[in-house]
Design an enzyme around this catalytic site. Structure first.
Site, PDB file in Angstrom:
ATOM      1  CG  ASP A  21     -31.510  -6.379  83.724  1.00 47.12           C
ATOM      2  OD1 ASP A  21     -32.235  -7.114  83.031  1.00 47.12           O
ATOM      3  OD2 ASP A  21     -31.268  -5.187  83.415  1.00 47.12           O
ATOM      4  N   GLY A  22     -30.405  -9.418  82.942  1.00 43.62           N
ATOM      5  CA  GLY A  22     -29.481  -9.898  81.918  1.00 43.62           C
ATOM      6  C   GLY A  22     -29.682 -11.343  81.499  1.00 43.62           C
ATOM      7  CG  ASN A  69     -41.111  -9.078  84.726  1.00 49.07           C
ATOM      8  OD1 ASN A  69     -40.424  -9.371  85.705  1.00 49.07           O
ATOM      9  ND2 ASN A  69     -40.682  -8.240  83.790  1.00 49.07           N
TER      10      ASN A  69
END
Length: 250
Positions: A21-22, A69
């Site tokens: 994540d990120g 997603n």
């Protein structure tokens, strides 16, 4: 500081699952679009695999693309699929050299045909490698996985291949995507978020969790080692008391 030297070789997590994540936030900090973040995340994958291999972890699973997603902008989804194909092709020699077996879990039929074909070729080419298994969760959702398992088990009951009395944890495990993988010992999530996001809900029932503020593109070997050290400093009781665990270890 050499974090690798602090790791107890007698207490290694055999299966580490990572929620990467990120990427978007990292790219934004660089003044770039999200695709730039995804491209620069590849180094973190490579470093994590090398770190896992260095300490003897046998399996590492990356949450690469969730069922949710697909709702992202089409240009981002298409770019991610192209990146997947290009990365797998480019890294096949490295997979073979280092004994890396590649697997994939999820609703893979939803992937573009080119991605499916490339993935199948890489999986086939590396299936006899035994050093470490890396699994990419693609078009993956744990709830969907569990629903599919229930449907498949129910169909076997209707066809008299199973009875209701046969159903236990072992039967359910055998109908999940991860049937050939060891139990998940450690879950790592980057970027400071502290949620599971529909990832391996059944499989992580007794896993330890490590949340780090590091954004995924910046994640390196030492970050992996720090997660393992934290894992080793915890007492895994599996429902037992501390006293029972101590008695077992005596």
């Amino acid at each position: 500081m050499n974090y690798l030297e602090q790791i107890d070789s007698n207490n290694i997590p055999q299966h580490v699952a990572i929620i990467m994540d990120g990427n978007g936030r990292w790219a934004k900090q660089q003044g770039m679009n999200r695709i730039f973040g995804h491209r620069n995340a590849l180094t973190a994958i490579r470093e994590s695999v090398e770190a896992a291999n260095n300490i003897g972890t046998k399996a590492i699973t990356f949450y690469a693309f969730s069922t949710e997603n697909w709702k992202r902008p089409k240009f981002e989804v298409n770019a991610l699929m192209r990146l997947l194909v290009r990365t797998l092709k480019k890294n096949l020699p490295e997979f073979q050299k280092n004994g890396i077996q590649v697997k994939a879990i999820g609703n893979l039929n939803r992937l573009p045909k080119r991605a499916q074909n490339t993935l199948n070729k890489i999986i086939e080419a590396t299936k006899t490698n035994t050093t470490i298994i890396i699994t990419f969760a693609l078009s993956y959702g744990s709830r969907e996985e569990i629903v599919n398992a229930v449907k498949n088990i129910s169909e076997k009951i209707v066809n008299n291949e199973l009875s209701i009395e046969d159903i236990d944890e072992k039967i359910i495990n055998s109908h999940l995507y991860t049937v050939s993988l060891p139990e998940v010992d450690l879950v790592i999530r980057t970027s400071g978020e502290q949620r599971i996001s529909n990832f391996l809900l059944w499989q992580i029932a007794y896993a330890e969790f490590h949340f780090t503020e590091v954004l995924w593109p910046d994640f390196r070997k030492n970050d992996f080692y720090k997660a393992v050290i934290e894992y080793q400093n915890r007492e895994r009781r599996f429902g037992k008391t501390s006293e029972q665990i101590e008695n077992l270890n005596e």
